[in-house]
Motif scaffolding. Structure first.
Motif, PDB file in Angstrom:
ATOM      1  N   ASN A  37     -56.831 -15.951 -18.699  1.00  0.00           N
ATOM      2  CA  ASN A  37     -57.395 -17.031 -17.882  1.00  0.00           C
ATOM      3  C   ASN A  37     -58.713 -16.606 -17.241  1.00  0.00           C
ATOM      4  O   ASN A  37     -59.606 -17.432 -17.022  1.00  0.00           O
ATOM      5  CB  ASN A  37     -56.394 -17.436 -16.791  1.00  0.00           C
ATOM      6  CG  ASN A  37     -55.137 -18.070 -17.361  1.00  0.00           C
ATOM      7  OD1 ASN A  37     -55.196 -18.877 -18.289  1.00  0.00           O
ATOM      8  ND2 ASN A  37     -53.983 -17.716 -16.813  1.00  0.00           N
ATOM      9  N   ASP A  40     -61.415 -17.000 -19.936  1.00  0.00           N
ATOM     10  CA  ASP A  40     -61.674 -18.431 -20.131  1.00  0.00           C
ATOM     11  C   ASP A  40     -62.509 -18.986 -18.972  1.00  0.00           C
ATOM     12  O   ASP A  40     -63.458 -19.756 -19.171  1.00  0.00           O
ATOM     13  CB  ASP A  40     -60.354 -19.204 -20.229  1.00  0.00           C
ATOM     14  CG  ASP A  40     -59.720 -19.089 -21.613  1.00  0.00           C
ATOM     15  OD1 ASP A  40     -60.280 -18.373 -22.462  1.00  0.00           O
ATOM     16  OD2 ASP A  40     -58.663 -19.702 -21.840  1.00  0.00           O
ATOM     17  N   ILE A 120     -56.853 -21.396 -14.639  1.00  0.00           N
ATOM     18  CA  ILE A 120     -58.242 -21.061 -14.964  1.00  0.00           C
ATOM     19  C   ILE A 120     -59.191 -21.475 -13.845  1.00  0.00           C
ATOM     20  O   ILE A 120     -60.208 -20.829 -13.592  1.00  0.00           O
ATOM     21  CB  ILE A 120     -58.663 -21.754 -16.286  1.00  0.00           C
ATOM     22  CG1 ILE A 120     -57.788 -21.266 -17.446  1.00  0.00           C
ATOM     23  CG2 ILE A 120     -60.127 -21.521 -16.600  1.00  0.00           C
ATOM     24  CD1 ILE A 120     -58.061 -21.985 -18.754  1.00  0.00           C
ATOM     25  N   LYS A 246     -65.253 -27.429 -24.481  1.00  0.00           N
ATOM     26  CA  LYS A 246     -64.543 -26.489 -23.616  1.00  0.00           C
ATOM     27  C   LYS A 246     -63.549 -27.200 -22.712  1.00  0.00           C
ATOM     28  O   LYS A 246     -62.529 -26.621 -22.332  1.00  0.00           O
ATOM     29  CB  LYS A 246     -65.556 -25.681 -22.800  1.00  0.00           C
ATOM     30  CG  LYS A 246     -66.325 -24.678 -23.660  1.00  0.00           C
ATOM     31  CD  LYS A 246     -67.218 -23.776 -22.845  1.00  0.00           C
ATOM     32  CE  LYS A 246     -67.869 -22.730 -23.736  1.00  0.00           C
ATOM     33  NZ  LYS A 246     -68.752 -21.813 -22.996  1.00  0.00           N
ATOM     34  N   SER A 250     -59.770 -25.951 -22.778  1.00  0.00           N
ATOM     35  CA  SER A 250     -59.145 -25.359 -21.591  1.00  0.00           C
ATOM     36  C   SER A 250     -57.942 -26.158 -21.104  1.00  0.00           C
ATOM     37  O   SER A 250     -57.358 -25.824 -20.074  1.00  0.00           O
ATOM     38  CB  SER A 250     -60.171 -25.260 -20.455  1.00  0.00           C
ATOM     39  OG  SER A 250     -60.633 -26.549 -20.086  1.00  0.00           O
ATOM     40  N   VAL A 259     -60.453 -21.099 -25.243  1.00  0.00           N
ATOM     41  CA  VAL A 259     -61.872 -21.068 -24.885  1.00  0.00           C
ATOM     42  C   VAL A 259     -62.500 -19.763 -25.367  1.00  0.00           C
ATOM     43  O   VAL A 259     -63.610 -19.745 -25.910  1.00  0.00           O
ATOM     44  CB  VAL A 259     -62.056 -21.223 -23.367  1.00  0.00           C
ATOM     45  CG1 VAL A 259     -63.526 -21.071 -22.978  1.00  0.00           C
ATOM     46  CG2 VAL A 259     -61.532 -22.569 -22.890  1.00  0.00           C
ATOM     47  N   THR A 260     -61.785 -18.661 -25.187  1.00  0.00           N
ATOM     48  CA  THR A 260     -62.298 -17.357 -25.596  1.00  0.00           C
ATOM     49  C   THR A 260     -62.428 -17.263 -27.106  1.00  0.00           C
ATOM     50  O   THR A 260     -63.421 -16.732 -27.622  1.00  0.00           O
ATOM     51  CB  THR A 260     -61.380 -16.233 -25.077  1.00  0.00           C
ATOM     52  OG1 THR A 260     -61.286 -16.333 -23.651  1.00  0.00           O
ATOM     53  CG2 THR A 260     -61.922 -14.866 -25.447  1.00  0.00           C
TER      54      THR A 260
END
Length: 504
Positions: A37, A40, A120, A246, A250, A259-260
């Motif tokens: 998290n 992200d 996040i 994104k 997310s 996201v990563t």
């Protein structure tokens, strides 16, 4: 050797260093923080930085540079008074944005990332606040890039970008244990500040003289105001699409780290275009801006831009199809970033690959329209991509997960390219379009054959269990040699021009 050729060599070399530094930074992020998290949240917050950079390096530059060069050549603005006033007013504007961003981040970050997981949000909000606190420095770096380009000074801006990326990596190494992932944020800000000092120094060495002046000539102010609004809006279209992607990535229902995964895959995809956009495309745009009154030279410069784009970017895209997973493994797979994370990132990479080719050529198409003052046309084309991107994300993400977001991005890039082609070649003429088609066929054939050869070598040699760097050390040279030989046989004139460029 001409100053422009020297600039091309130095900017290309430093741009490569910038991307290498970027990979060092991301490798450190992967090792220290893995897929979490925190990571992200960091990538969500950093999106606001890329938004500002896009606004300045694309939106501001595409209006300021042609106007400034034209007035300089005509002798109507020799004192730099308008340039000074424009710089000063822009800095005031970003100062206000910085203050507002700091206070209202807790409100607008959850609003923009409407589907963000609660885990996040704290990281995304706090890091966004820190970035906004130093937004004026970040914006100044982008502005100075435009002013340096107007004097054919390209290298200091690349040094500034290198420092921002490199210092983030250094801070992560030195302070990750005490600052955590926030070390990346403070490192980037420190490096950007050093870069601004270098840019100011080199701009001062030129004939530019800064003055605390806020008064602009009426005709300059009117022309700039008319063009800048659609140009800025157009420059943020890509970032709006990024925010949309994104926001979906997310959200609840997707795997932790989506996201990563998308960020790491897009970083690898962005290398060719990042190097191309900041070096050759910047120089080509400067030349097109200077040649706007010479139709024959303009067409030839434009064609060379499209040719170089396709010759360099298409084989890279096809090559990554074969060696992409090994490349991702070498860059990221260490520490907390596992082989499963590598594979998940590769899935996103596969669907991102078309962007390498179409975004690169789209850059030249857009630059040609900007050079001719068709800012509003570019905006009308690009703004429709937001709706298409949002619709595709909404339709596909629930069924296919985060890879659907990469598919949507590629579809949007193809759409943008096709529509821009229609507009540009309507002006340049059918003969120029036929010339482009003939060139494209001669580049596509050796690129595809190269991909087949590399894939065949990969299948013949059982290298699945080999270290990723060894795989790359075998397959990449095979691809380069195969492509060079095939291109020379099938498209000798294009190969010769490429070889001449490399030699220079």
């Amino acid at each position: 050797m001409s100053s422009l050729k020297k600039a091309a060599i130095w900017t290309t070399a430093i741009a490569l260093l910038v991307k290498v530094s970027g990979f060092i930074r991301e490798a450190i992020v992967a090792k220290e923080f893995g897929v979490s998290n925190e990571t992200d949240g960091y990538f969500l917050a950093f999106s606001f930085i890329t938004l500002v950079v896009a606004m300045i390096s694309t939106g501001f530059n595409n209006v300021f540079l042609p106007m400034y060069i034209k007035r300089k050549k005509a002798g109507t603005d020799t004192s730099d008074g308008n340039a000074n006033a424009l710089l000063n007013w822009t800095m005031v504007g970003f100062g206000i944005v910085s203050i507002l961003g700091w206070f209202f981040s807790p409100k607008f970050v959850p609003f923009i990332y409407f589907n963000m997981k609660p885990e996040i949000e704290p990281f995304a909000v706090e890091m966004t606040q820190i970035f906004f606190a130093f937004m004026t420095i970040i914006a100044l770096s982008g502005l100075l890039d435009s002013y340096l380009q107007s004097r054919r000074i390209f290298v200091p801006s690349q040094l500034a970008k290198l420092l921002g990326t490199l210092m983030a990596a250094i801070f992560a190494i030195l302070f990750s244990s005490s600052m955590g992932i926030y070390s990346l944020v403070y490192g980037f800000i420190a490096g950007t500040g050093l870069g601004v000092v270098i840019q100011i120094y080199y701009l001062g060495r030129s004939d530019y003289k800064w003055r605390p002046n806020f008064s602009m000539e009426k005709d300059f102010k009117k022309a700039f105001a008319i063009l800048i609004v659609p140009s800025l809006l157009n420059s943020v279209v890509g970032q709006v699409n990024l925010f949309v992607n994104k926001a979906f990535a997310s959200g609840e229902g997707l795997a932790t780290g989506a996201v990563t995964y998308l960020n790491n895959a897009s970083l690898l995809v962005s290398i060719p275009n990042a190097i191309y956009a900041t070096t050759l495309a910047a120089i080509i745009f400067t030349l097109m801006s200077e040649q706007i009154d010479d139709v024959a030279k303009f067409k030839q410069t434009f064609f060379k831009g499209m040719e170089i784009s396709l010759i360099t970017l298409l084989p890279i895209s096809i090559g990554l199809l074969v060696v992409g997973e090994a490349a991702l493994s070498f860059i990221y797979e260490r520490g907390k970033f596992t082989s499963v994370d590598t594979h998940n990132t590769y899935l996103a990479l596969l669907y991102y690959l078309p962007i390498i080719v179409f975004q690169g050529m789209q850059l030249i198409l857009s630059k040609s329209m900007y050079a001719r003052g068709k800012t509003a046309v570019v905006f009308r084309i690009s703004v429709t991509t937001i709706a298409i991107n949002f619709l595709l994300n909404w339709l596909l993400v629930d069924k296919y997960g985060y890879p659907a977001l990469a598919i949507a991005a590629s579809v949007v890039s193809i759409y943008y390219f096709v529509v821009s082609m229609i507009v540009v070649y309507r002006d340049l003429g059918m003969d120029e379009f036929k010339r482009f088609v003939r060139m494209s066929v001669r580049v596509v054939v050796p690129s595809v054959l190269m991909g087949v050869i590399v894939w065949g070598v990969k299948m013949l040699i059982p290298m699945e269990d080999w270290y990723s760097l060894i795989q790359l050390a075998i397959l990449v040279p095979v691809g380069i040699v195969a492509y060079a030989v095939l291109l020379r046989v099938i498209y000798r004139s294009g190969f010769t021009r490429l070889l001449q460029m490399v030699k220079r």
